[in-house]
Design a protein around this motif. Sequence first.
Motif, short mmCIF file in Angstrom:
data_model
loop_
_atom_site.label_atom_id
_atom_site.label_comp_id
_atom_site.label_asym_id
_atom_site.label_seq_id
_atom_site.Cartn_x
_atom_site.Cartn_y
_atom_site.Cartn_z
N LEU A 1 0.82 -1.21 0.00
CA LEU A 1 0.00 0.00 0.00
C LEU A 1 0.86 1.27 0.00
CD1 LEU A 1 -2.81 -0.89 2.57
CD2 LEU A 1 -3.15 -0.32 0.14
N VAL A 2 0.48 2.22 -0.84
CA VAL A 2 1.14 3.52 -0.83
C VAL A 2 0.83 4.24 0.48
CG1 VAL A 2 1.16 5.80 -1.92
CG2 VAL A 2 1.13 3.74 -3.35
N VAL A 3 -0.44 4.17 0.92
CA VAL A 3 -0.86 4.76 2.20
C VAL A 3 -1.38 3.62 3.08
CG1 VAL A 3 -2.36 6.43 3.35
CG2 VAL A 3 -1.54 6.89 1.02
N PRO A 4 -0.62 3.18 4.06
CA PRO A 4 -1.07 2.07 4.92
C PRO A 4 -2.37 2.42 5.64
CG PRO A 4 1.28 2.47 5.20
CD PRO A 4 0.74 3.61 4.40
N HIS A 5 -3.33 1.51 5.60
CA HIS A 5 -4.61 1.72 6.29
C HIS A 5 -5.32 0.38 6.40
CE1 HIS A 5 -7.27 1.18 2.73
NE2 HIS A 5 -6.19 1.57 2.07
N LYS A 6 -6.42 0.35 7.18
CA LYS A 6 -7.20 -0.87 7.37
C LYS A 6 -8.64 -0.70 6.92
CE LYS A 6 -4.30 -2.54 11.18
NZ LYS A 6 -4.28 -3.02 12.59
N LEU A 7 -8.95 0.39 6.27
CA LEU A 7 -10.31 0.64 5.81
C LEU A 7 -10.61 -0.20 4.58
CD1 LEU A 7 -10.43 4.53 6.18
CD2 LEU A 7 -11.29 2.82 7.77
N TYR A 8 -11.85 -0.61 4.42
CA TYR A 8 -12.23 -1.39 3.25
C TYR A 8 -13.43 -0.80 2.52
CZ TYR A 8 -15.77 -3.31 6.41
OH TYR A 8 -16.81 -3.44 7.29
N ARG A 9 -14.19 0.10 3.16
CA ARG A 9 -15.33 0.74 2.50
C ARG A 9 -14.89 2.08 1.93
NH1 ARG A 9 -20.61 1.45 5.60
NH2 ARG A 9 -19.29 2.95 6.73
N ARG A 10 -15.13 2.29 0.66
CA ARG A 10 -14.69 3.53 0.03
C ARG A 10 -15.32 4.76 0.65
NH1 ARG A 10 -14.40 2.23 -6.50
NH2 ARG A 10 -13.00 0.43 -6.34
N GLN A 11 -16.55 4.63 1.14
CA GLN A 11 -17.21 5.78 1.75
C GLN A 11 -16.53 6.22 3.05
OE1 GLN A 11 -18.60 2.84 1.02
NE2 GLN A 11 -20.33 2.34 2.37
N ASP A 12 -15.66 5.37 3.58
CA ASP A 12 -14.91 5.73 4.79
C ASP A 12 -13.56 6.38 4.47
OD1 ASP A 12 -16.90 4.72 6.43
OD2 ASP A 12 -16.00 2.72 6.50
N TYR A 13 -13.20 6.37 3.21
CA TYR A 13 -11.92 6.96 2.83
C TYR A 13 -11.96 8.47 3.05
CZ TYR A 13 -10.72 2.61 0.37
OH TYR A 13 -10.44 1.30 0.05
N PRO A 14 -10.89 9.09 3.51
CA PRO A 14 -10.89 10.54 3.71
C PRO A 14 -10.96 11.29 2.38
CG PRO A 14 -8.68 9.65 3.99
CD PRO A 14 -9.60 8.48 3.86
N GLU A 15 -11.56 12.47 2.41
CA GLU A 15 -11.64 13.30 1.21
C GLU A 15 -10.24 13.71 0.78
OE1 GLU A 15 -13.64 17.53 -0.30
OE2 GLU A 15 -13.91 16.85 1.77
N CYS A 16 -10.02 13.73 -0.50
CA CYS A 16 -8.72 14.18 -1.01
C CYS A 16 -8.92 14.81 -2.38
CB CYS A 16 -7.71 13.04 -1.08
SG CYS A 16 -8.13 11.74 -2.26
#
Length: 216
Positions: free
Chosen positions: A147-162
């Motif tokens: 992963l470029v940005v390590p994370h444990k999220l799997y739902r796209r709606q939980d991804y931070p705005e960018c």
Amino acid sequence: MIKLFIPARKNSIGIPFKNRKLLSKTVGIIPHSLRKHTYVSSDDNYILEKAKDYDINPLTRSEDISQNDTPTKVVVEDFVERVKLKGDDIIVMLYLTSPSRTWNDVESALTFFYNHNAKSLLCRNECNQTQHPYLMLYPTKNERGRLVVPHKLYRRQDYPECFQLSHCISIFQVDELVKLNQNLYNDDTVFFPMRPDIDINTKEELEAYLKLGDQE
């Protein structure tokens, strides 16, 4: 004092002489009353002569700062020094690879810049959720990825705005230039929400754009 600046290097690794083909579109949106305050920096005699035809100021760029790996910031610094700009002067830089940009876009960006009491501005493009950084991986051995940005999220709606930065319109006060990174922004830079824009980076994109122009 506002100065308009167009970087237009001769060589391009991906698209030879692309700036020759794109110069007229960018210059064409600039009001004639502002062309005396417009400068094009190039190591291409063809572009420098065209600049005179358009009543804008040609600046011959030295070979030292016309290399593939020369940061744009270095080219802007050369412009500041040669034109003897003052610290409170404002530079509006227009890349030729954004030919769908209009003068209304430039004026809107300037208004945004002043309304936010900014000293530097770039544009922002909304991030396509299918290309969110949380979905990007570095390739590793044996067809694996990291992963470029390590994370444990799997739902796209939980991804931070960018958003994706764009240099379609770049505005900065001269005395802020020394504080900007090589990509021309810092923590105080404001990002103007730009409408969807053509950004020409490949031969195919250039050919498609020129073909579209022929049909208009």
